[in-house]
Design a protein around this motif. Structure first.
Motif, PDB file in Angstrom:
ATOM      1  N   TRP A 140     -69.721   0.164  90.957  1.00  0.00           N
ATOM      2  CA  TRP A 140     -68.343  -0.340  91.061  1.00  0.00           C
ATOM      3  C   TRP A 140     -68.247  -1.782  91.569  1.00  0.00           C
ATOM      4  N   GLU A 199     -60.159  -1.549  81.576  1.00  0.00           N
ATOM      5  CA  GLU A 199     -59.486  -0.499  80.819  1.00  0.00           C
ATOM      6  C   GLU A 199     -58.443   0.166  81.719  1.00  0.00           C
ATOM      7  N   ILE A 200     -57.534   0.902  81.098  1.00  0.00           N
ATOM      8  CA  ILE A 200     -56.493   1.567  81.887  1.00  0.00           C
ATOM      9  C   ILE A 200     -56.932   2.947  82.355  1.00  0.00           C
ATOM     10  N   ARG A 201     -58.170   3.319  82.091  1.00  0.00           N
ATOM     11  CA  ARG A 201     -58.623   4.664  82.486  1.00  0.00           C
ATOM     12  C   ARG A 201     -60.084   4.627  82.933  1.00  0.00           C
ATOM     13  N   ASN A 202     -60.486   5.610  83.723  1.00  0.00           N
ATOM     14  CA  ASN A 202     -61.895   5.826  84.022  1.00  0.00           C
ATOM     15  C   ASN A 202     -62.399   6.998  83.186  1.00  0.00           C
TER      16      ASN A 202
END
Ligand SMILES: *[C@@H]1O[C@H](CO)[C@@H](O)[C@H](O)[C@H]1NC(C)=O
Ligand SMILES: *[C@@H]1O[C@H](CO)[C@@H](O)[C@H](O)[C@H]1NC(C)=O
Ligand SMILES: *[C@@H]1O[C@H](CO)[C@@H](O)[C@H](O)[C@H]1NC(C)=O
Ligand SMILES: *[C@@H]1O[C@H](CO)[C@@H](O)[C@H](O)[C@H]1NC(C)=O
Ligand SMILES: *[C@@H]1O[C@H](CO)[C@@H](O)[C@H](O)[C@H]1NC(C)=O
Ligand SMILES: *[C@@H]1O[C@H](CO)[C@@H](O)[C@H](O)[C@H]1NC(C)=O
Length: 639
Positions: free
Chosen positions: A541, A590-593
């Motif tokens: 991360w 991105e808007i998601r994991n």
């Protein structure tokens, strides 16, 4: 035990000493010329120029670790303050040869390099880890202290391990001849063994070429990979050890023949990049695999091979037309030489190192004909010779007395070689500093200053010009490959062991599984994609350590970005894709994991097929200067 080697070395030393000790003309006709004085002076400057860029004491590269060769002191525009495996190995090969030719003061550079490379082999990086399968060794460049470089790049590049092996095998042969076989076997061989394992396992997969632009199969890479495996076979036998991967040498040599298209060498194949394939790559390959003992029809494609000569003529003629500083120079006279005619990097200019390589290539060829006492001109090489010696015919020329055509042809090819050196001289500034390029219209030095490779290339040219040839690497032992290459058994699984006796850390392997991340993401030129996630191998991360993806498979039909990674078996990781915008605009997430569960130890490789979910990229300020800064080095750019 190595009697024949000792004789070869002794002869080389005598030639060297006589060439150095007096100013006798090198041929019966020519006397010492102004160019001899220039070459002597520039050779000393060039050797020092290369040493200045090597840590820890190099005057131009404070901060570089011991044994790390920095490409150039230039930190911005272009940023070359890194250590490349390729440039380093070519530089050390020059230094090792200088050492063997008699400059004993250079040994500490070699010892530092041995230690630095043993450590570097084990450094995890975006190309992968060292264990279990050696992938990390395909990484093209590192920080100057030997730590990983995390940015987007043209990776892997598979010439590095081969070139490093060639340099270290050359040093090992010297150690053996000087009563230090144990050191060669216990300290140096373990490093070479890892490199040859890598070559034997991956030579038949594509990678980026030496200019870091084209993903495919590169002539320079394949030619050096063959030499490394062939020379490694011989060293392993001498040391009484096993070479894993060396059994691939005949297959690599067979594949080397497929770069010939009937008229010239196509330097990059298994690629469709819209270029002719005429590229200085082909000259650099032949000079780094040069063998003074080779037969001219050797399938190793030596400088004196008629295919190499035919290619040389066609390639050099393209540069006669490409650069305006070459206009008016007649055929048969040297010109400024660059990478390839379609080149646009930094304006697409001639390079010093390729111009001197053209001279070196011709000195090599002359030395080989003289050593064989024979020149065979065939239909293929006729055009090359016609430019230099118009009455030449398709026939054999034997060396004879001073009046035989053989001697005349040798003199005219040597004069042709000297004319390339004269071009270099014309465009080298008075202080002897060598940048990467010089302007195609004005001849003014350009791009990176004090390029280590430019300096190393000048010294190797000068070695050949003064009759100093490295010992044979055994090209005569190769067997002519079959007309059709085998299509199976094109990889031997490598054995990878940290070279701890040379100072490598005793890294160990956790059980890892290959995970390929594929994502469809339309991008603009200059934008890059990364994988970021919870696992250490995808950055934990921390976006600065995210794993760069490659766009080698990106087409108008499929906007594919891809990277192959190794993740710990059994771990569950979350991840996402991130765009790096041009012009220092930062990152776009991105808007998601996403979630991924890596199979347990022993499980199969995984390929993930994803599509970008989030906002599209925004092209930054369109000024060319900004876009240029984002392109990285040596013309490398993706998408
Ligand atoms: C030998 O190497 C040293 C550097 O260690 C250098 O200063 C010297 O000029 C070299 N000598 C020759 C003859 O090239
Ligand atoms: C692998 O080797 C075969 C046989 O020489 C050749 O046809 C093929 O193009 C090679 N592929 C790569 C990527 O090296
Ligand atoms: C080779 O050159 C000949 C004569 O110019 C030409 O006809 C032929 O198409 C060329 N072949 C290739 C593969 O370039
Ligand atoms: C390196 O580590 C491995 C595994 O722990 C061990 O078997 C081996 O003996 C070690 N090698 C050295 C040179 O310390
Ligand atoms: C993805 O996970 C990271 C780490 O937990 C978190 O910082 C980030 O906000 C998550 N992103 C989304 C879109 O949920
Ligand atoms: C990626 O693009 C290809 C070609 O358009 C398509 O076949 C494939 O389904 C796409 N993959 C995903 C995950 O959308």
């Amino acid at each position: 035990m190595h009697f024949h080697h000792l004789i070869a070395v002794a002869i080389v030393s005598l030639v060297y000493m006589s060439a150095r000790a007096n100013a006798e003309p090198r041929s019966g006709i020519k006397s010492r010329t102004a160019i001899d004085d220039f070459v002597d002076k520039q050779t000393a400057i060039s050797l020092q120029g290369a040493l200045n860029n090597i840590g820890p004491d190099g005057s131009e590269v404070p901060g570089a670790g011991a044994g790390f060769v920095v490409a150039s002191p230039s930190k911005v525009d272009p940023p070359y303050f890194y250590t490349w495996t390729r440039d380093s190995a070519l530089t050390l090969k020059m230094i090792i040869d200088e050492f063997i030719f008699g400059n004993t003061s250079l040994q500490s550079y070699i010892e530092d390099y041995v230690h630095a490379q043993a450590v570097l082999q084990t450094v995890s990086n975006p190309s992968g880890t060292f264990l279990p399968v050696g992938l990390g060794m395909g990484e093209p460049k590192y920080q100057v202290d030997g730590t990983r470089f995390n940015g987007a790049w043209g990776r892997p590049q598979r010439d590095g391990p081969a070139l490093r092996a060639i340099a270290l095998i050359t040093y090992s042969n010297w150690l053996m001849e000087n009563g230090q076989s144990n050191k060669a076997k216990n300290i140096i061989w373990p490093i070479i063994s890892n490199d040859l394992s890598y070559v034997g396992q991956y030579w038949n997969q594509t990678g980026f070429d030496l200019w870091e632009e084209t993903q495919g199969s590169s002539f320079f890479t394949i030619q050096n990979q063959h030499r490394a495996l062939a020379q490694g076979t011989r060293l392993a036998k001498d040391l009484g050890v096993t070479c894993t991967g060396c059994d691939q040498a005949p297959e690599v040599l067979c594949f080397l023949q497929s770069f010939w298209n009937g008229n010239f060498t196509v330097s990059n194949i298994n690629v469709n990049n819209g270029r002719t394939g005429l590229d200085g790559n082909s000259i650099l390959g032949s000079i780094s695999t040069f063998d003074i003992d080779a037969h001219c029809d050797s399938p190793t494609l030596q400088p004196c091979h008629s295919k190499s000569l035919a290619n040389f003529k066609v390639l050099i003629d393209t540069f006669r037309e490409t650069y305006s500083i070459n206009s008016g120079i007649p055929v048969g006279s040297g010109v400024a030489v660059g990478r390839y005619a379609e080149d646009v990097y930094q304006g697409g200019n001639p390079w010093y190192l390729i111009t001197t390589a053209a001279a070196e290539f011709l000195y090599d060829a002359v030395a080989q004909w003289k050593a064989r006492h024979n020149l065979f001109v065939d239909e293929r090489s006729l055009a090359f010779f016609k430019d230099l010696y118009p009455v030449v015919q398709v026939r054999q020329y034997h060396s004879g007395n001073n009046n035989s055509p053989f001697a005349e042809i040798m003199d005219t090819v040597t004069a042709y070689a000297d004319s390339f050196v004269a071009i270099a001289e014309k465009y080298i500034p008075a202080d002897g500093s060598l940048a990467e390029q010089f302007d195609r219209a004005t001849g003014v030095p350009l791009s990176a200053i004090d390029l280590t490779w430019s300096y190393a290339a000048f010294v190797t040219m000068s070695q050949r010009r003064s009759g100093r040839f490295p010992r044979s690497w055994g090209s005569r032992n190769t067997i002519t490959p079959p007309a059709t290459c085998p299509t199976s058994h094109l990889s031997t699984k490598g054995v990878y062991v940290p070279a701890t006796a040379a100072g490598a850390p005793n890294v160990t392997s956790s059980c890892q599984i290959n995970v390929v991340f594929n994502v469809n993401a339309s991008t603009y030129f200059g934008e890059n994609l990364y994988v970021l996630g919870s696992a250490v191998d995808v950055g934990a991360w921390d976006v600065e350590n995210a794993l760069p993806m490659g766009a080698g498979g990106y087409t108008s039909e499929r906007p594919l970005w891809s990277v192959s990674a190794y993740l710990d078996a059994g771990e569950t990781a979350s991840y996402t894709y991130v765009r790096q915008e041009n012009c220092n605009q930062g990152w776009l997430y991105e808007i998601r994991n996403r979630t991924l569960t890596v199979p347990a130890c022993g499980g199969d490789a995984v390929t993930l097929e994803d599509a970008w979910a989030g906002p599209g990229g925004r092209l930054g300020h369109a000024e060319l200067s900004c876009v240029d800064d984002e392109l990285g080095i040596k013309g490398y750019s993706i998408s």
